[in-house]
Design a protein around this motif. Sequence first.
Motif, mmCIF file in Angstrom:
data_model
loop_
_atom_site.group_PDB
_atom_site.id
_atom_site.type_symbol
_atom_site.label_atom_id
_atom_site.label_comp_id
_atom_site.label_asym_id
_atom_site.label_seq_id
_atom_site.Cartn_x
_atom_site.Cartn_y
_atom_site.Cartn_z
ATOM 1 N N UNK A 108 38.664 29.562 52.287
ATOM 2 C CA UNK A 108 37.386 29.966 51.709
ATOM 3 C C UNK A 108 37.616 30.728 50.406
ATOM 4 N N UNK A 109 38.554 31.667 50.430
ATOM 5 C CA UNK A 109 38.850 32.462 49.237
ATOM 6 C C UNK A 109 39.372 31.578 48.108
ATOM 7 N N UNK A 110 40.187 30.581 48.444
ATOM 8 C CA UNK A 110 40.708 29.662 47.423
ATOM 9 C C UNK A 110 39.574 28.882 46.767
ATOM 10 N N UNK A 111 38.642 28.399 47.561
ATOM 11 C CA UNK A 111 37.527 27.635 46.998
ATOM 12 C C UNK A 111 36.592 28.517 46.172
ATOM 13 N N UNK B 196 30.982 33.472 44.127
ATOM 14 C CA UNK B 196 31.639 32.431 43.336
ATOM 15 C C UNK B 196 32.319 33.042 42.126
ATOM 16 N N UNK B 197 33.616 32.782 41.978
ATOM 17 C CA UNK B 197 34.361 33.296 40.845
ATOM 18 C C UNK B 197 35.045 34.630 41.104
ATOM 19 N N UNK B 198 34.793 35.237 42.259
ATOM 20 C CA UNK B 198 35.503 36.471 42.602
ATOM 21 C C UNK B 198 36.976 36.135 42.840
ATOM 22 N N UNK B 199 37.836 37.133 42.807
ATOM 23 C CA UNK B 199 39.254 36.870 43.042
ATOM 24 C C UNK B 199 39.469 36.521 44.514
ATOM 25 N N UNK B 200 40.446 35.667 44.764
ATOM 26 C CA UNK B 200 40.750 35.251 46.135
ATOM 27 C C UNK B 200 41.150 36.457 46.986
ATOM 28 N N UNK B 201 41.888 37.381 46.405
ATOM 29 C CA UNK B 201 42.328 38.570 47.141
ATOM 30 C C UNK B 201 41.118 39.415 47.578
#
Length: 124
Positions: free
Chosen positions: A116-119, A77-82
């Motif tokens: 998933x990465x966006x969320x 949680x809070x990691x970059x989407x990339x």
Amino acid sequence: MRPLTIAASLALTTLLATAPARAQDEATPAPAANAASSVALQGDAAKGKMLTYTCQGCHGITGYKNAYPSYRVPRIGGQSAEYLANALHEYQKGTRQHPTMEAQAQSFSDQDIADIAAFLSSIK
């Protein structure tokens, strides 16, 4: 039942539940087969939230420490989407290895991973 067996069963169940829709998608040829893969997909955080319910089993543990076996679970949680998208794609390809994560990642489409990465990147 062993935890890895449970995770593998969950991954298989998820894969089988989405198989009819994927089979229909695969039967319909895409107009530009690989054009979408070269363009960054726009993630939908609302869809990503629905897809991450299984992630909470390990990554949602207070203190990020798993009990079976005892190891530290990365905070996602809070990691970059990339970063998150790259990690999931590496698990799909097998260049990053963890049996449970490989099984999970292989059940996701590129759009699922973007969602998933966006969320997860939106969590503070």
